[in-house]
Design a protein around this motif. Structure first.
Motif, PDB file in Angstrom:
ATOM      1  N   LEU A   1     -97.415  41.288-121.338  1.00 27.96           N
ATOM      2  CA  LEU A   1     -96.122  41.951-121.506  1.00 27.96           C
ATOM      3  C   LEU A   1     -95.360  41.977-120.185  1.00 27.96           C
ATOM      4  CD1 LEU A   1     -96.990  44.968-123.827  1.00 27.96           C
ATOM      5  CD2 LEU A   1     -95.673  42.922-124.410  1.00 27.96           C
ATOM      6  N   TYR A   2     -96.082  42.175-119.103  1.00 28.49           N
ATOM      7  CA  TYR A   2     -95.449  42.160-117.789  1.00 28.49           C
ATOM      8  C   TYR A   2     -94.794  40.810-117.528  1.00 28.49           C
ATOM      9  CZ  TYR A   2     -94.978  41.777-112.740  1.00 28.49           C
ATOM     10  OH  TYR A   2     -94.477  41.551-111.483  1.00 28.49           O
ATOM     11  N   LYS A   3     -95.491  39.721-117.862  1.00 29.05           N
ATOM     12  CA  LYS A   3     -94.939  38.382-117.659  1.00 29.05           C
ATOM     13  C   LYS A   3     -93.744  38.139-118.575  1.00 29.05           C
ATOM     14  CE  LYS A   3     -99.246  36.219-116.102  1.00 29.05           C
ATOM     15  NZ  LYS A   3    -100.306  35.220-116.403  1.00 29.05           N
ATOM     16  N   ALA A   4     -93.810  38.675-119.812  1.00 31.69           N
ATOM     17  CA  ALA A   4     -92.721  38.472-120.765  1.00 31.69           C
ATOM     18  C   ALA A   4     -91.443  39.164-120.306  1.00 31.69           C
ATOM     19  CB  ALA A   4     -93.131  38.987-122.148  1.00 31.69           C
ATOM     20  N   LEU A   5     -91.588  40.335-119.703  1.00 30.78           N
ATOM     21  CA  LEU A   5     -90.409  41.083-119.248  1.00 30.78           C
ATOM     22  C   LEU A   5     -89.910  40.596-117.890  1.00 30.78           C
ATOM     23  CD1 LEU A   5     -91.470  44.669-120.335  1.00 30.78           C
ATOM     24  CD2 LEU A   5     -89.757  43.225-121.406  1.00 30.78           C
ATOM     25  N   GLY A   6     -90.842  40.070-117.078  1.00 28.15           N
ATOM     26  CA  GLY A   6     -90.466  39.445-115.825  1.00 28.15           C
ATOM     27  C   GLY A   6     -89.652  40.340-114.903  1.00 28.15           C
ATOM     28  N   ASN A   7     -88.598  39.753-114.340  1.00 28.70           N
ATOM     29  CA  ASN A   7     -87.783  40.452-113.347  1.00 28.70           C
ATOM     30  C   ASN A   7     -86.986  41.616-113.920  1.00 28.70           C
ATOM     31  OD1 ASN A   7     -88.607  38.696-111.309  1.00 28.70           O
ATOM     32  ND2 ASN A   7     -86.965  37.234-111.770  1.00 28.70           N
ATOM     33  N   TYR A   8     -86.880  41.690-115.258  1.00 27.11           N
ATOM     34  CA  TYR A   8     -86.085  42.766-115.844  1.00 27.11           C
ATOM     35  C   TYR A   8     -86.728  44.130-115.606  1.00 27.11           C
ATOM     36  CZ  TYR A   8     -83.409  39.094-118.048  1.00 27.11           C
ATOM     37  OH  TYR A   8     -82.617  38.000-118.258  1.00 27.11           O
ATOM     38  N   LEU A   9     -88.046  44.156-115.384  1.00 29.68           N
ATOM     39  CA  LEU A   9     -88.685  45.431-115.060  1.00 29.68           C
ATOM     40  C   LEU A   9     -88.172  45.983-113.740  1.00 29.68           C
ATOM     41  CD1 LEU A   9     -92.385  44.800-116.140  1.00 29.68           C
ATOM     42  CD2 LEU A   9     -90.819  46.472-117.108  1.00 29.68           C
ATOM     43  N   SER A  10     -88.023  45.116-112.755  1.00 32.29           N
ATOM     44  CA  SER A  10     -87.512  45.551-111.453  1.00 32.29           C
ATOM     45  C   SER A  10     -86.083  46.059-111.561  1.00 32.29           C
ATOM     46  CB  SER A  10     -87.583  44.403-110.442  1.00 32.29           C
ATOM     47  OG  SER A  10     -88.915  43.965-110.268  1.00 32.29           O
ATOM     48  N   LEU A  11     -85.318  45.509-112.504  1.00 27.86           N
ATOM     49  CA  LEU A  11     -83.920  45.917-112.664  1.00 27.86           C
ATOM     50  C   LEU A  11     -83.777  47.312-113.256  1.00 27.86           C
ATOM     51  CD1 LEU A  11     -82.268  42.614-113.968  1.00 27.86           C
ATOM     52  CD2 LEU A  11     -82.094  43.615-111.689  1.00 27.86           C
ATOM     53  N   VAL A  12     -84.886  47.866-113.767  1.00 29.37           N
ATOM     54  CA  VAL A  12     -84.830  49.232-114.290  1.00 29.37           C
ATOM     55  C   VAL A  12     -84.352  50.202-113.210  1.00 29.37           C
ATOM     56  CG1 VAL A  12     -86.215  51.130-115.237  1.00 29.37           C
ATOM     57  CG2 VAL A  12     -86.594  48.797-116.038  1.00 29.37           C
ATOM     58  N   VAL A  13     -84.623  49.869-111.960  1.00 28.92           N
ATOM     59  CA  VAL A  13     -84.213  50.726-110.832  1.00 28.92           C
ATOM     60  C   VAL A  13     -82.712  50.989-110.854  1.00 28.92           C
ATOM     61  CG1 VAL A  13     -84.092  50.901-108.312  1.00 28.92           C
ATOM     62  CG2 VAL A  13     -86.132  49.945-109.401  1.00 28.92           C
ATOM     63  N   VAL A  14     -81.936  49.994-111.252  1.00 31.47           N
ATOM     64  CA  VAL A  14     -80.478  50.135-111.207  1.00 31.47           C
ATOM     65  C   VAL A  14     -79.867  50.330-112.595  1.00 31.47           C
ATOM     66  CG1 VAL A  14     -80.206  48.891-109.050  1.00 31.47           C
ATOM     67  CG2 VAL A  14     -80.232  47.603-111.197  1.00 31.47           C
ATOM     68  N   PHE A  15     -80.672  50.680-113.582  1.00 29.55           N
ATOM     69  CA  PHE A  15     -80.113  50.968-114.905  1.00 29.55           C
ATOM     70  C   PHE A  15     -79.201  52.185-114.802  1.00 29.55           C
ATOM     71  CE2 PHE A  15     -83.381  48.934-118.001  1.00 29.55           C
ATOM     72  CZ  PHE A  15     -83.018  47.688-117.524  1.00 29.55           C
ATOM     73  N   ALA A  16     -77.995  52.038-115.280  1.00 28.48           N
ATOM     74  CA  ALA A  16     -76.992  53.095-115.135  1.00 28.48           C
ATOM     75  C   ALA A  16     -77.400  54.394-115.811  1.00 28.48           C
ATOM     76  CB  ALA A  16     -75.654  52.608-115.690  1.00 28.48           C
ATOM     77  N   ILE A  17     -78.086  54.298-116.948  1.00 31.22           N
ATOM     78  CA  ILE A  17     -78.408  55.504-117.706  1.00 31.22           C
ATOM     79  C   ILE A  17     -79.335  56.421-116.919  1.00 31.22           C
ATOM     80  CG2 ILE A  17     -80.293  54.310-118.899  1.00 31.22           C
ATOM     81  CD1 ILE A  17     -78.091  57.226-120.181  1.00 31.22           C
ATOM     82  N   ILE A  18     -80.252  55.858-116.129  1.00 33.14           N
ATOM     83  CA  ILE A  18     -81.211  56.683-115.384  1.00 33.14           C
ATOM     84  C   ILE A  18     -80.505  57.463-114.280  1.00 33.14           C
ATOM     85  CG2 ILE A  18     -83.316  56.652-114.000  1.00 33.14           C
ATOM     86  CD1 ILE A  18     -84.119  54.090-115.447  1.00 33.14           C
ATOM     87  N   LEU A  19     -79.691  56.780-113.499  1.00 35.84           N
ATOM     88  CA  LEU A  19     -78.952  57.445-112.427  1.00 35.84           C
ATOM     89  C   LEU A  19     -77.923  58.415-112.993  1.00 35.84           C
ATOM     90  CD1 LEU A  19     -78.547  57.659-109.384  1.00 35.84           C
ATOM     91  CD2 LEU A  19     -76.904  55.778-109.526  1.00 35.84           C
ATOM     92  N   ALA A  20     -77.324  58.042-114.131  1.00 31.93           N
ATOM     93  CA  ALA A  20     -76.310  58.913-114.747  1.00 31.93           C
ATOM     94  C   ALA A  20     -76.905  60.242-115.184  1.00 31.93           C
ATOM     95  CB  ALA A  20     -75.672  58.200-115.937  1.00 31.93           C
TER      96      ALA A  20
END
Length: 207
Positions: free
Chosen positions: A94-113
């Motif tokens: 699953l980690y390989k399937a999601l790839g770099n998108y996991l790292s992008l969770v850091v900048v997901f607008a909903i979390i910071l919002a």
């Protein structure tokens, strides 16, 4: 208790991060070609946003307002790193399937919002409920999009073949334009549902 339920439930329908607020659409387009990847991303975001809301609420009286955003991002990055390490250890495929998108969770607008608009102004438990509710709404939207795209794009659900070999799956649903179409219809359906809920609420108040 009613107020706590309202805090939790608003993220599922009335303020759904994807279908109403239109935040964090990148994963909704990129990783929703199957239910499994959609669910994994949804659970990861739920974990991150819930834990980050707790951290922000606990530290809100200690953080200088001038540096609050860098502090929030540092907290999010730490929690995301923890989630990535767990996936690498226990679900490498699953980690390989999601790839770099996991790292992008850091900048997901909903979390910071949510950290900025709610957790930084409220106590721990309501902040947790807010993050958990938003995460559940995010996961629900992701899984719904993923199920529709996987079913029509591959003829399967959860990797299990549903439609026979006769089904000639259109490539549109496994590509980004297909995701846009599915999201568009779901946004319209959600807005219609919210409108009906508001009308029923007004009728009850008038009665």
């Amino acid at each position: 208790m009613k107020n706590l339920w309202r805090i939790f439930s608003k993220g599922i329908i009335s303020e759904n991060p994807i279908l109403v607020l239109a935040l964090s659409l990148c994963p909704a387009l990129a990783v929703t070609s199957s239910v499994i990847t959609s669910l994994t991303m949804g659970l990861t975001v739920t974990f991150v946003i819930s834990l980050n809301n707790i951290v922000v609420s606990l530290t809100r009286t200690f953080v200088n307002p001038k540096v609050r955003v860098p502090v929030y991002i540092t907290s999010i990055a730490t929690i995301v790193t923890l989630a990535i390490l767990v996936l690498q250890a226990y679900a490498p495929q699953l980690y390989k399937a999601l790839g770099n998108y996991l790292s992008l969770v850091v900048v997901f607008a909903i979390i910071l919002a949510r950290a900025e608009s709610f957790a930084s102004k409220n106590r721990v438990f309501p902040s947790f409920l807010d993050g958990f509710g938003m995460g559940c709404g995010f996961t629900l939207a992701m899984v719904t999009i993923g199920a529709i795209r996987e079913f029509f794009g591959s003829g399967s659900l959860l990797g299990i073949r549903i439609l026979g070999s006769w089904y000639n799956a259109p490539l549109l649903f496994v590509m980004a334009p297909g995701a846009f179409i599915v999201i568009g219809y779901l946004v319209a359906a959600t807005k219609s549902l919210n409108k009906k809920r508001e009308e029923r609420q007004k009728e009850r108040e008038a009665a």
